[in-house]
Design a protein around this motif. Structure first.
Motif, PDB file in Angstrom:
ATOM      1  N   LYS A  40       0.835  -1.205   0.000  1.00  0.00           N
ATOM      2  CA  LYS A  40       0.000   0.000   0.000  1.00  0.00           C
ATOM      3  C   LYS A  40       0.870   1.256   0.000  1.00  0.00           C
ATOM      4  O   LYS A  40       1.806   1.389   0.778  1.00  0.00           O
ATOM      5  N   GLY A  41       0.573   2.161  -0.918  1.00  0.00           N
ATOM      6  CA  GLY A  41       1.315   3.407  -1.026  1.00  0.00           C
ATOM      7  C   GLY A  41       2.536   3.328  -1.927  1.00  0.00           C
ATOM      8  O   GLY A  41       3.187   4.331  -2.167  1.00  0.00           O
ATOM      9  N   LEU A  42       2.861   2.149  -2.432  1.00  0.00           N
ATOM     10  CA  LEU A  42       4.031   1.971  -3.293  1.00  0.00           C
ATOM     11  C   LEU A  42       3.583   1.804  -4.737  1.00  0.00           C
ATOM     12  O   LEU A  42       2.438   1.483  -5.011  1.00  0.00           O
ATOM     13  N   GLU A  43       4.515   2.041  -5.675  1.00  0.00           N
ATOM     14  CA  GLU A  43       4.250   1.837  -7.095  1.00  0.00           C
ATOM     15  C   GLU A  43       5.442   1.149  -7.735  1.00  0.00           C
ATOM     16  O   GLU A  43       6.578   1.379  -7.345  1.00  0.00           O
ATOM     17  N   TYR A  44       5.143   0.322  -8.712  1.00  0.00           N
ATOM     18  CA  TYR A  44       6.187  -0.398  -9.436  1.00  0.00           C
ATOM     19  C   TYR A  44       5.844  -0.385 -10.915  1.00  0.00           C
ATOM     20  O   TYR A  44       4.679  -0.299 -11.290  1.00  0.00           O
ATOM     21  N   GLU A  45       6.852  -0.487 -11.762  1.00  0.00           N
ATOM     22  CA  GLU A  45       6.613  -0.560 -13.206  1.00  0.00           C
ATOM     23  C   GLU A  45       5.769  -1.788 -13.530  1.00  0.00           C
ATOM     24  O   GLU A  45       4.853  -1.722 -14.330  1.00  0.00           O
ATOM     25  N   ALA A  46       6.108  -2.912 -12.916  1.00  0.00           N
ATOM     26  CA  ALA A  46       5.384  -4.157 -13.163  1.00  0.00           C
ATOM     27  C   ALA A  46       5.039  -4.808 -11.834  1.00  0.00           C
ATOM     28  O   ALA A  46       5.821  -4.760 -10.885  1.00  0.00           O
ATOM     29  N   VAL A  47       3.861  -5.407 -11.782  1.00  0.00           N
ATOM     30  CA  VAL A  47       3.417  -6.135 -10.598  1.00  0.00           C
ATOM     31  C   VAL A  47       2.954  -7.516 -11.054  1.00  0.00           C
ATOM     32  O   VAL A  47       2.223  -7.638 -12.035  1.00  0.00           O
ATOM     33  N   TYR A  48       3.389  -8.535 -10.343  1.00  0.00           N
ATOM     34  CA  TYR A  48       2.994  -9.909 -10.628  1.00  0.00           C
ATOM     35  C   TYR A  48       2.216 -10.422  -9.422  1.00  0.00           C
ATOM     36  O   TYR A  48       2.762 -10.543  -8.334  1.00  0.00           O
ATOM     37  N   PHE A  49       0.948 -10.673  -9.628  1.00  0.00           N
ATOM     38  CA  PHE A  49       0.074 -11.186  -8.569  1.00  0.00           C
ATOM     39  C   PHE A  49       0.050 -12.703  -8.711  1.00  0.00           C
ATOM     40  O   PHE A  49      -0.493 -13.234  -9.668  1.00  0.00           O
ATOM     41  N   VAL A  50       0.656 -13.389  -7.755  1.00  0.00           N
ATOM     42  CA  VAL A  50       0.780 -14.835  -7.825  1.00  0.00           C
ATOM     43  C   VAL A  50      -0.334 -15.472  -6.998  1.00  0.00           C
ATOM     44  O   VAL A  50      -0.458 -15.217  -5.809  1.00  0.00           O
ATOM     45  N   GLY A  51      -1.163 -16.270  -7.650  1.00  0.00           N
ATOM     46  CA  GLY A  51      -2.195 -17.019  -6.940  1.00  0.00           C
ATOM     47  C   GLY A  51      -3.501 -16.278  -6.753  1.00  0.00           C
ATOM     48  O   GLY A  51      -3.962 -16.133  -5.633  1.00  0.00           O
ATOM     49  N   LEU A  52      -4.114 -15.812  -7.839  1.00  0.00           N
ATOM     50  CA  LEU A  52      -5.421 -15.161  -7.747  1.00  0.00           C
ATOM     51  C   LEU A  52      -6.483 -16.261  -7.675  1.00  0.00           C
ATOM     52  O   LEU A  52      -7.042 -16.679  -8.679  1.00  0.00           O
ATOM     53  N   GLU A  53      -6.700 -16.748  -6.469  1.00  0.00           N
ATOM     54  CA  GLU A  53      -7.639 -17.837  -6.254  1.00  0.00           C
ATOM     55  C   GLU A  53      -8.284 -17.672  -4.880  1.00  0.00           C
ATOM     56  O   GLU A  53      -7.854 -16.836  -4.082  1.00  0.00           O
ATOM     57  N   ASP A  54      -9.307 -18.455  -4.630  1.00  0.00           N
ATOM     58  CA  ASP A  54     -10.063 -18.319  -3.390  1.00  0.00           C
ATOM     59  C   ASP A  54      -9.186 -18.418  -2.145  1.00  0.00           C
ATOM     60  O   ASP A  54      -9.435 -17.730  -1.159  1.00  0.00           O
TER      61      ASP A  54
END
Length: 125
Positions: A40-54
């Protein structure tokens, strides 16, 4: 203070030089891996969200607003590129309640629905 000195001294001894030890200690030229709330409050050129699951949003049914807010935090960290991954089976999550380790996205399907809208995301399998 002693913990800082001990950790820095270990880094110095591994590298044998203050400049590189300071850069490594500060995490320069590294890829940060963190939970959504830590980003929260940070920014990155690229973000990889690992495990978008329940299992990533295991309490969604009880706190949908909080989890929607967390998801918004995750997607708003990327400046240019964001990637999501989904795993159908995780051996690390085999337990009494989930003997197969199967992963689902039934509870958080609205996240997938949002990403599947035209122009929002490109789906690669």
């Amino acid at each position: 203070m002693n913990i800082f000195v001990d950790l820095f001294w270990k880094e110095y001894n591994l590298i044998d030089g203050f400049k590189v030890a300071i850069e490594k200690f500060q995490g320069e030229n590294t890829i940060p891996i963190m939970m959504i709330h830590k980003s929260k409050g940070l920014e990155y050129e690229a973000v990889y969200f690992v495990g978008l699951e329940d299992s990533a949003f295991w309490n969604f049914k009880n706190q949908p607003e909080a989890d929607r807010s967390a998801f918004f935090v995750a997607i708003s960290r990327a400046k240019r590129y964001m990637s999501f991954s989904y795993c159908e089976k995780r051996s690390s999550l085999v337990n009494y309640y989930n003997p197969s380790g199967d992963q689902k996205n039934d509870n958080i399907n609205e996240f997938f629905d949002l990403l599947l809208q035209p122009g929002v995301a490109t789906i690669v399998s």
